[in-house]
Design an enzyme around this catalytic site. Sequence first.
Site, PDB file in Angstrom:
ATOM      1  N   HIS A   1       0.818  -1.213  -0.039  1.00  0.00           N
ATOM      2  CA  HIS A   1      -0.187   0.066  -0.038  1.00  0.00           C
ATOM      3  C   HIS A   1       0.815   1.073   0.036  1.00  0.00           C
ATOM      4  O   HIS A   1       1.970   1.344   0.356  1.00  0.00           O
ATOM      5  CB  HIS A   1      -0.916  -0.081   1.216  1.00  0.00           C
ATOM      6  CG  HIS A   1      -0.190   0.132   2.447  1.00  0.00           C
ATOM      7  ND1 HIS A   1       0.051   1.559   3.045  1.00  0.00           N
ATOM      8  CD2 HIS A   1       0.162  -0.642   3.204  1.00  0.00           C
ATOM      9  CE1 HIS A   1       0.523   1.305   4.335  1.00  0.00           C
ATOM     10  NE2 HIS A   1       0.618   0.112   4.448  1.00  0.00           N
ATOM     11  N   CYS A   2       0.335   2.224  -0.581  1.00  0.00           N
ATOM     12  CA  CYS A   2       0.948   3.742  -0.327  1.00  0.00           C
ATOM     13  C   CYS A   2       0.170   4.508   0.613  1.00  0.00           C
ATOM     14  O   CYS A   2      -0.397   4.044   1.497  1.00  0.00           O
ATOM     15  CB  CYS A   2       1.191   4.285  -1.717  1.00  0.00           C
ATOM     16  SG  CYS A   2      -0.541   4.662  -2.565  1.00  0.00           S
ATOM     17  N   VAL A   3       0.321   5.954   0.278  1.00  0.00           N
ATOM     18  CA  VAL A   3      -0.642   6.580   1.353  1.00  0.00           C
ATOM     19  C   VAL A   3      -2.132   6.447   1.309  1.00  0.00           C
ATOM     20  O   VAL A   3      -2.647   6.565   2.236  1.00  0.00           O
ATOM     21  CB  VAL A   3      -0.159   8.067   1.146  1.00  0.00           C
ATOM     22  CG1 VAL A   3      -1.254   9.105   1.956  1.00  0.00           C
ATOM     23  CG2 VAL A   3       1.223   8.205   1.235  1.00  0.00           C
TER      24      VAL A   3
END
Length: 480
Positions: free
Chosen positions: A27-29
């Site tokens: 996942h990213c932000v």
Amino acid sequence: MSHDYSSIASELITSLGGADNIEQAAHCVTRLRLALKDANRVDSATLNQIDLVKGSFFNGGLFQVVIGPGDVEKVYAALREQTWLAASTLADVKQKGADKGNGLQRLVRVFSDVFMPILPALIIAGLLMGINNLIGAKGMFIADKTLLDAYPSLDGLWSLINLMANTSFVFLPALVGWSAAKRFGGSEILGIVLGLMLVHPDLLNAWNYGKAVAGLEGQSLPYFDIFGVFQIEKVGYQGQILPILLAAYVMSVIEKWLRARVPNAIQLLVVPITTIVITGVLALAVIGPVTRHLGILITQGLVMLFDLAPVIGGLIFGVLYAPMVITGMHHMFLAVDLQLISTQGGTFIWPMIVMSNLAQGSAALGVFYMSRNLRERSMASTSAISAYFGITEPAMFGINLRYKFPFYAALTGSALGSIFLSLNQVQASAIGVGGLPGFISIIPEHIPMFVIGMLVAIVVPFALTCVLSMKIIRPGYRVA
């Protein structure tokens, strides 16, 4: 609001085609990034109705699910717990989909992988630099005076903030060297050493390079004289991106080649010193000078475009930036911003990015105002707040693209705000939070024009969304 993350993860897994269809996850932000065995098994219609899911799409060989900041980490943890997936980095998952993308997509992924890990350091430095600029701005708070002139006791605080703000930019090659070496499979500590070498105090500071070339103030270019045969410019690369980015790539290639051929017993002795010596000479003699001039040409070209045709430049950027966020191509502009700051003393790109973010937030806010649906209103309000502080994916995927007309309204507001900033040559001295606090990073004398641009980017999309919602969704009524 509390959410049942375990239940959400379970619904996600079912909609994604089952646990056996998920190869890797990270996942990213704001988004889950998933490498799937078969994208055709995804039930997108059901998936997009799951609580917290604000949209989904397939890009760059990966299936991406927009959740939002904070919640995405908890959903990811619950998903891993239920699928028994091993922990993966964003780079690992992106690599899975790398073969499915074209050359441009792979280049964009490189910029994303290198710059995302160091982005917090750059934003913090930008905010501190903005605060410092405000303290030292003449006439900003007191007529014909700076706060330092009026309150000399602030000098110590100003100097301390200045030190903290400049650290990330002075040693930027070291940060990029670490992140790039990690991305390219080299030794991270050697990447740091290479970056620090390019800003060594014995080298002429990059900020004085122009003066030395022109022979101003009695300065001249110093050189390393190698055996009287050839000379290497004794010049540093403070604040520059391209030299260390390419040098770190070359270093990683050399290091991996040596590790595959040097016996394990002497690797520690042979590999690091050979790698640094070869790469160091190449960086100072070839890579640095070539990429410095390439960077100058790129920035001069951009500056010329916006000087000759500010309306066209602002229009194109204002319209295209949000679609670039969808594809992930927006990560490339971070390097452009840093190059502009290094060579021109400020960037006109980043202020226009703020316009796009605010416009997406205001379009979502327009849907919140016009909607009767409680779930839609809740999603629209939180997405708008997120966009106002620089995170636009929830607003774009969860609200604006779903109805389409709010997205077009946002593009209109972004374009008008960007044109206004371009016409007034508004620049930022650093990269900050791409939203309402963005004015802190703007060069002080440009702040009034920037604030007007912000109002344009906020008001126009909101008004257009409200008007279009009555004409397109249900004439005469709020969105149902």
